[in-house]
Scaffold this motif. Structure first.
Motif, short mmCIF file in Angstrom:
data_model
loop_
_atom_site.label_atom_id
_atom_site.label_comp_id
_atom_site.label_asym_id
_atom_site.label_seq_id
_atom_site.Cartn_x
_atom_site.Cartn_y
_atom_site.Cartn_z
N PRO A 1 0.80 -1.22 0.00
CA PRO A 1 0.00 0.00 0.00
C PRO A 1 0.83 1.26 0.00
CG PRO A 1 -0.12 -1.11 2.13
CD PRO A 1 0.59 -2.03 1.19
N ASP A 2 2.07 1.19 0.55
CA ASP A 2 2.85 2.42 0.62
C ASP A 2 3.44 2.76 -0.73
OD1 ASP A 2 6.06 1.19 1.74
OD2 ASP A 2 4.42 0.16 0.72
N GLU B 1 8.50 13.45 -12.15
CA GLU B 1 7.61 12.38 -11.68
C GLU B 1 8.38 11.06 -11.63
OE1 GLU B 1 3.39 10.08 -12.75
OE2 GLU B 1 4.10 11.75 -14.00
N VAL B 2 8.16 10.30 -10.58
CA VAL B 2 8.76 8.98 -10.43
C VAL B 2 7.63 7.98 -10.30
CG1 VAL B 2 10.32 7.53 -9.11
CG2 VAL B 2 10.74 9.98 -9.27
N THR B 3 7.63 6.95 -11.14
CA THR B 3 6.57 5.95 -11.12
C THR B 3 7.17 4.57 -11.32
OG1 THR B 3 4.46 5.31 -12.13
CG2 THR B 3 6.13 6.13 -13.60
N GLY B 4 6.43 3.57 -10.94
CA GLY B 4 6.89 2.19 -11.11
C GLY B 4 7.36 1.58 -9.82
N GLU B 5 8.47 0.86 -9.90
CA GLU B 5 8.94 0.04 -8.79
C GLU B 5 9.82 0.84 -7.83
OE1 GLU B 5 7.87 -2.92 -8.12
OE2 GLU B 5 6.59 -2.84 -9.87
N VAL B 6 9.21 1.83 -7.17
CA VAL B 6 9.86 2.53 -6.07
C VAL B 6 8.93 2.46 -4.87
CG1 VAL B 6 11.27 4.10 -7.45
CG2 VAL B 6 8.91 4.71 -6.92
N LYS B 7 9.45 2.77 -3.70
CA LYS B 7 8.65 2.63 -2.50
C LYS B 7 7.64 3.76 -2.33
CE LYS B 7 12.43 0.20 -0.23
NZ LYS B 7 13.50 0.26 0.79
N ARG B 8 7.90 4.91 -3.00
CA ARG B 8 7.03 6.06 -2.78
C ARG B 8 7.05 6.87 -4.08
NH1 ARG B 8 9.13 8.26 2.23
NH2 ARG B 8 10.77 9.15 0.91
N VAL C 1 16.66 12.20 -6.37
CA VAL C 1 15.26 11.86 -6.66
C VAL C 1 14.94 10.47 -6.13
CG1 VAL C 1 13.56 11.51 -8.48
CG2 VAL C 1 15.20 13.38 -8.66
N LEU C 2 15.85 9.54 -6.36
CA LEU C 2 15.62 8.17 -5.89
C LEU C 2 15.56 8.12 -4.37
CD1 LEU C 2 15.32 5.28 -6.94
CD2 LEU C 2 17.80 5.02 -6.75
N ASN C 3 16.35 8.96 -3.71
CA ASN C 3 16.31 9.04 -2.26
C ASN C 3 14.95 9.59 -1.79
OD1 ASN C 3 17.31 9.06 0.49
ND2 ASN C 3 17.55 11.26 0.25
N PHE C 4 14.46 10.63 -2.50
CA PHE C 4 13.15 11.17 -2.16
C PHE C 4 12.07 10.09 -2.27
CE2 PHE C 4 14.66 15.54 -3.87
CZ PHE C 4 15.43 15.72 -2.73
N ALA C 5 12.17 9.22 -3.29
CA ALA C 5 11.18 8.18 -3.54
C ALA C 5 11.35 6.97 -2.64
CB ALA C 5 11.24 7.73 -5.00
N GLY C 6 12.28 7.01 -1.70
CA GLY C 6 12.46 5.90 -0.77
C GLY C 6 13.30 4.77 -1.28
N SER D 1 11.63 -4.01 -3.93
CA SER D 1 12.34 -5.29 -3.99
C SER D 1 12.26 -5.92 -5.37
CB SER D 1 11.78 -6.26 -2.95
OG SER D 1 10.39 -6.45 -3.17
N GLU D 2 11.31 -5.51 -6.21
CA GLU D 2 11.13 -6.11 -7.53
C GLU D 2 11.60 -5.18 -8.64
OE1 GLU D 2 10.02 -9.14 -8.00
OE2 GLU D 2 9.58 -9.56 -5.90
N ALA D 3 12.35 -4.14 -8.32
CA ALA D 3 12.72 -3.14 -9.32
C ALA D 3 13.88 -3.63 -10.19
CB ALA D 3 13.09 -1.84 -8.63
N TYR D 4 13.84 -3.22 -11.47
CA TYR D 4 14.95 -3.42 -12.39
C TYR D 4 15.91 -2.25 -12.20
CZ TYR D 4 17.48 -3.61 -16.84
OH TYR D 4 18.45 -3.66 -17.79
N ARG D 5 17.09 -2.50 -11.63
CA ARG D 5 17.98 -1.45 -11.17
C ARG D 5 19.11 -1.12 -12.13
NH1 ARG D 5 18.35 -2.66 -4.68
NH2 ARG D 5 16.27 -3.54 -4.46
#
Length: 836
Positions: free
Chosen positions: A97-98, A331-338, A353-358, A362-366
């Protein structure tokens, strides 16, 4: 169904009614291609929660202003997601949910007030549509901070007096004297910044901090209270009621204007009162202006991300809080925590930006991140590698898409079947089939060693099959097989490749049935498994039948089974040679010659000694039992005696099935319905017909049996028989289609019609020609017909006269009368023609 159609009609009407009201929310700019699967799925779940299907979802999208082309794309995405969920189950990647972009149901006080006023179904429906599609709009990070009712940022008015608090008009000072002098003062600061103290005079405190004002007040009081110099009198100075200040909020703020706040209020208190920055307002550079100078710039991200209220200073009267418009937002969308819209300041990179998004989920393509950018003329896509995250500087309007990793394994092989540890294993470099079997702890004892196979994906993802000899692979006599990614090795068990081996035993053993076959299984072993012999078994002639595998199919006398006769004693020892069983053998143990269990018959009614009697010989008859019972009593009615002989399912020594009057009444009622003509509305079903046909009453003539023993009527008794001899019967029952069904006193010589008249006569529905009589002994008899004459059987005491019901006939329809009239007219015309 009608209600559903009406509901859909109302939905359509509502869409057209509320569409103008929704014009203020523009969803025409929503791009379905830019939405993630998690966003589409969230939209579907929200629609289902309020009771709308896919068609209604599209209608609501159109009502919200979404373009037709985007609605078609939305339909395709929804169908794709439903198909994926049906094939693979709901994806777990986007369930946290987060990480979901959900509808923000917490609004400012103005929106809350407006929502509470909406009570009509139309308004509620409009709000549901707005809430449903609100999740399609990206959320600005931090926008909930000043709209969350659980975070009020109210100043703490019960805190200790801050030493740096600047005293001004309308503030209240609390001065307490203790010691040699006792006095309490509650003094309000005048508009010119002074307080008046008894015996001391006027003291100017305006513009001083609490610490400075306390020192000045103490100096002024020492002249009046000398004990303060020696410490025998102490003074305590605190702030009482505080004043109000006016703060001005300007710029890109939700509700700009002048706000009256407590003098202890901070910048966050003022921002909360005004609803925070607007949609175009900055969260990174909120300015506090005092005396026409910017004294502090506040970055709310310090508080949002780290919880540090950096720059949240205490406000003063006539301070101005100015919120400029943002400069850079991505805008950040997809496999980030926030995921949300984030604002950047100069010098920040994608790593920030990635730090802001948390951070990544665990399923992200990095390894790479896609960036959708806007140029002066069109859009473009840029791929940034992980090594350049700290160097890549975003521009305004960038959209970072973090994709999920592939749903596949790069180094998985699996093995199934007859191994000790089946499952998936890591594909090490150079892993071979023999090494994989070793990883799986080797083969089980029942492994089929002559053939195994590997399911392998070809280059075009089609299925391929490679077979191998398991024993030769393990021995090393053939080349080992190198394994590839997603290979699936299957080694069968010998039990998987044959029928399940069973042996059966039947007859006189305690637990007959099928048993699992074991090698070297002996006959006595199976008999012991079956609980041993019953008392009446013949152990010296146990028969074993065995399947014939190589019989000559063309021979007329071809053998279908081999039969063995084995002699076994009561101690389960084979007296002949040892007999070893084979799969599918059938062992039969039969009864001993001359062995029989006791069988019993029950006598009821008017015999001298009624009760149970054991059959003493196979040819014992009814007359013998009556003689053993001492004969009939003086009140016995021999013509009404009956014999009940249960069927096979009840024919046992433990089930006597005694006749009772209720059973007879039920049987009479069922029999009456059975004989009704076909077409009668209350004719019984086949189940009742079957029950009646299985009636176990046998009509006997006990008077003839006693007069002529061993004659035709003198039946041989069987186990479970019930012989009932009633008392002298005096009633004749008349039932069925008569006006007054009842019992009538029997009179010798009285005929059937007289008994019918005694019951009121026939009804209009009576089927007179099928009247029959059932006698007390269970036999029945119908009327005899000779030419036009009909003779009825004699009536005996205890008899029952049944009058069945005539079938109801369909009335003649108009079409039938027309058909008959036409046929008669045609025949008349034909006859007239012939006689001319």
């Amino acid at each position: 169904m009608k209600f559903k159609k009406l509901y859909l009609f109302l939905c359509f009407i509502t869409f057209f009614v509320v569409k103008p009201a929704l014009a203020q929310t523009n969803y025409a700019d929503v791009k379905v291609d830019d939405l993630t699967d998690s966003q589409i799925k969230q939209l579907m779940q929200r629609a289902e929660s309020i009771g709308y299907d896919d068609a209604q979802l599209e209608q609501m999208a159109a009502a919200q202003g979404m373009k037709d082309s985007e609605i078609k794309k939305l339909r395709i995405r929804v169908e794709k997601i439903r198909k994926m969920e049906g094939d693979q189950g709901a994806p777990t990647t986007n369930k946290a949910p987060d990480r979901s972009r959900t509808y923000n149901n917490q609004s400012d006080t103005t929106k809350k007030g407006e929502k509470e006023k909406l009570t009509s179904p139309k308004d509620e429906f409009r709000l549901e549509i707005q809430e449903l599609f609100e999740g399609l709009k990206p959320k600005i990070f931090g926008s909930d901070l000043f709209k969350n009712g659980n975070i009020t940022f109210e100043p703490n008015l019960r805190m200790a007096t801050p030493k740096n608090y600047i005293i001004g008009p309308d503030d209240e000072l609390l001065i307490d004297l203790t010691g040699d002098n006792e006095k309490d003062y509650q003094l309000k600061v005048s508009p010119d910044g002074r307080i008046r103290m008894e015996y001391v005079g006027l003291i100017a405190v305006g513009g001083l901090s609490v610490e400075q004002a306390a020192a000045k007040i103490k100096r002024e009081m020492m002249a009046t209270y000398p004990a303060m110099r020696t410490g025998r009198t102490q003074v305590s100075i605190n702030l009482g009621n505080i004043r109000s200040i006016n703060v001005i909020l300007t710029g890109a703020v939700v509700k700009p204007g002048t706000y009256t706040l407590p003098s202890l209020a901070t910048v966050f208190n003022a921002l909360y009162a005004a609803g925070g920055p607007s949609e175009n307002g900055t969260f990174r550079n909120i300015q506090v202006i005092r005396n026409n100078e910017v004294i502090r710039s506040i970055d709310t991200y310090d508080f949002l991300i780290n919880g540090i209220q950096k720059g949240n200073i205490r406000l003063q009267d006539q301070d101005v809080i100015h919120i400029p418009v943002f400069k850079t937002r991505v805008e950040v969308t997809g496999e980030v925590k926030r995921f949300a819209l984030y604002e950047l300041v100069e010098g920040e990179t994608f790593a920030d930006v990635l730090n802001f998004a948390g951070g990544f989920s665990s399923e992200a393509y990095r390894a790479k991140v896609k960036v959708l950018q806007n140029t002066n003329t069109e859009r473009r896509i840029v791929d940034i590698d992980a090594s350049t995250f700290e160097k890549f500087k975003p521009t305004n309007g960038d959209k970072f898409v973090i994709e999920p990793i592939l749903n596949r394994f790069e180094n998985r092989v699996s093995i199934e079947g007859a191994v000790f540890r089946p499952g998936s294993f890591e594909l090490d470099k150079g892993l071979t089939l023999k090494q994989l079997i070793k990883k799986a702890e080797g083969l089980t004892e029942d492994a089929f060693l002559y053939r195994g196979y590997i399911n392998r994906l070809n280059a075009d993802n089609s299925a391929g099959l490679i077979s191998f000899d398991v024993s030769k692979i393990l021995e090393g006599s053939v080349s080992d097989i190198p394994l590839k990614r997603e290979d699936k090795v299957i080694i069968s068990s010998i039990f998987d490749l044959r029928d399940e081996y069973k042996v059966a035993i039947q007859g006189e053993v305690r637990e007959p049935g099928d048993y699992d076959f074991s090698r070297q299984m002996k006959l006595e072993d199976l008999i012991q498994m079956a609980g041993g012999f019953k008392e009446g078994a013949t152990p010296n002639r146990v028969e074993i039948s065995r399947r014939v595998k190589n019989s000559d199919a063309n021979a007329r006398g071809a053998r279908t089974a081999e039969i063995f006769i084995v002699n076994v004693d009561q101690n389960l020892k084979v007296l002949d040679q040892k007999f070893v069983l084979e799969p599918f053998d059938i062992v039969s143990v039969r009864n001993a010659e001359g062995y029989a269990i006791q069988q019993q018959v029950k006598l009821e009614g008017e015999v001298l000694t009624p009760g149970f009697y054991t059959i003493s010989r196979k040819d014992e008859r009814i007359s013998d039992l009556i003689k053993r019972a001492g004969g009939l009593t003086s009140l016995a009615y021999a013509d009404g005696a009956s014999l009940k002989r249960p069927g096979n399912e009840n024919n046992s020594a433990t089930n006597k099935n005694a006749i009772n009057n209720k059973e007879e009444e039920d049987k009479r009622l069922l029999n009456l319905k059975r004989v009704q003509q076909s077409g009668v509305k209350d004719t019984l079903s086949l189940a009742v017909e079957k029950e009646l046909l299985q009636s176990d009453l046998v009509g006997i003539d006990l008077k003839k049996i006693l007069m002529q023993p061993l004659g035709t009527w003198d039946l041989i008794v069987e186990d479970g028989d019930v012989i009932r001899v009633p008392k002298m019967l005096q009633i004749v029952k008349v039932t069925g289609e008569v006006l007054n069904p009842n019992g009538i006193v029997y009179r010798k010589g009285k005929g059937l019609k007289q008994y019918i008249h005694g019951a009121g006569g026939f009804t209009t529905n009576a089927l007179k020609r099928n009247v029959y009589i059932k006698y007390a002994n269970g036999s029945a008899e119908a009327a005899n017909r000779f030419l036009f004459f009909r003779s009825y059987p004699d009536i005996k005491p205890g008899a029952e006269i049944f009058v069945p019901k005539r079938a109801e006939r369909e009335p003649m329809t108009t079409q039938a009368w027309i058909a008959i009239s036409t046929a008669v007219a045609s025949m008349a015309a034909l006859i007239i023609t012939l006689f001319r």
